[in-house]
Design an enzyme around this catalytic site. Structure first.
Site, PDB file in Angstrom:
ATOM      1  N   SER A 116      11.861 -11.635 -15.150  1.00 47.34           N
ATOM      2  CA  SER A 116      11.995 -11.063 -16.461  1.00 47.34           C
ATOM      3  C   SER A 116      10.600 -10.021 -16.600  1.00 47.34           C
ATOM      4  CB  SER A 116      12.560 -11.728 -17.722  1.00 47.34           C
ATOM      5  OG  SER A 116      12.983 -10.890 -18.599  1.00 47.34           O
ATOM      6  N   GLU A 212      17.027  -5.740 -11.230  1.00 46.90           N
ATOM      7  CA  GLU A 212      17.755  -6.290 -12.300  1.00 46.90           C
ATOM      8  C   GLU A 212      17.256  -5.964 -13.477  1.00 46.90           C
ATOM      9  OE1 GLU A 212      17.637  -9.585 -14.469  1.00 46.90           O
ATOM     10  OE2 GLU A 212      15.585  -9.165 -14.027  1.00 46.90           O
ATOM     11  N   HIS A 277      18.996 -12.192 -14.890  1.00 52.30           N
ATOM     12  CA  HIS A 277      19.454 -12.720 -15.992  1.00 52.30           C
ATOM     13  C   HIS A 277      20.887 -13.374 -15.930  1.00 52.30           C
ATOM     14  CE1 HIS A 277      15.729 -10.480 -17.258  1.00 52.30           C
ATOM     15  NE2 HIS A 277      15.729 -11.329 -18.390  1.00 52.30           N
TER      16      HIS A 277
END
Length: 307
Positions: A116, A212, A277
């Site tokens: 992330s 992502e 995620h």
């Protein structure tokens, strides 16, 4: 794109430092994550400011200076074998310029895990230290605490990396084919935001690019990809692995945009590869040579992720 230096695998009893370079960390989730690490016969130590809250900006785990100091002190501690991030959120971009990269280079290669917002640190470790890293679950993350697949894949990567040389995702080909290259990537919005900074690599050429994101509308994802395309950052990329798009628009809306933006690259693209995620997220090593088989939904590493 060259392969990067692989750090040594962890052994039972290895000391693992947990840091919070981004957002605030819930204490109960941190404690649960520490229990998981102890169950793997690792020795977790928590950096002093992990549970801090910034006095003015509630989205930060303490001040930039304290988060940077925690990170650097953990990395430069000769007793520490690995540094695991507690969670993502936002904040790495605010603290990364406070790190002493020469001191961190002198500390030698260590295992680094996160995803992330931690994408910015993955890029920096590659660009500044030439070090391979692990894009995987974080110590205070829900997935790390509660999901067996996520736990077991990260544990195997850390302690027995030769057992996960082939990562079988169950994903399918958006664009079929096979490709060889060096893995890199992370959160799409962070890769776009990192362009032009001294800690980002200049290009994904020669790479197998993993992408992502979370909580983004389709037009925003389009904008990030278009920015990377217009900047020339995707020229020479060998293949693309698409992970999760959690809390984004429904995938049937995201998918045509991904095909539109990535299809003209003329390289294999695999979708729903199971990292990021998502529940049961796989650990993907960055900086290692590998072969992507989009049709089979597999990534096969030339060598184990860790030495």
């Amino acid at each position: 794109m060259r392969e990067l230096v692989r750090p040594a695998r962890l052994a039972p009893g290895a000391r693992v430092a947990v840091v919070a370079p981004s957002g605030p960390v819930p204490e109960e989730r941190l404690q649960a994550g520490l229990d998981v690490l102890r169950g793997w016969d690792l020795d977790p130590v928590v950096a002093p400011h992990v549970l801090d809250r910034h006095g003015e900006f509630a989205y930060l785990a303490g001040t930039d200076a304290d988060r940077a100091a925690d990170f650097q002190n953990a990395w430069c501690d000769p007793a520490v074998d690995a540094v695991l991030c507690a969670r993502g959120g936002y904040g790495v971009q605010r603290m990364i310029d406070l790190l002493d990269w020469e001191a961190m280079r002198e500390a030698g290669p260590k295992v680094f895990v996160g995803f992330s917002d931690i994408t910015v640190l993955h890029e920096a470790f590659a660009a500044r230290l030439g070090l391979a890293t692990l894009h995987g679950p974080m110590a205070a993350g829900i997935d790390f605490i509660k999901n067996d697949r996520a736990q077991e894949h990260l544990k195997a990567t850390l302690l027995a990396p030769e057992t996960v040389r082939t990562i079988a995702s169950g994903g399918t080909a958006l664009v079929p084919g096979r490709a060889r290259g060096v893995t890199l990537g992370g959160c799409l919005s962070l890769l776009a935001a990192d362009l032009g900074t001294p800690h980002a690599r200049p290009s994904a050429s020669g790479g197998l690019l993993c992408l992502e994101d979370v909580g983004e509308e389709t037009y925003r994802l389009d904008r990030y990809l278009t920015q990377l395309l217009r900047a020339g950052w995707l020229e020479g990329v060998r293949g693309v692995l698409l992970g999760s798009w959690a809390k984004c628009d429904p995938y049937e809306r995201v998918r045509p945009m991904l095909a539109d933006r990535l299809g003209p690259l003329g390289v294999p693209v695999v979708e729903e590869f199971g990292f990021g995620h998502c529940e049961g997220a796989l650990t993907i090593p960055f900086g290692v040579a590998a072969e992507l088989d989009a049709g089979a939904g597999t990534l096969t590493l030339d060598e184990p992720a860790l030495r």
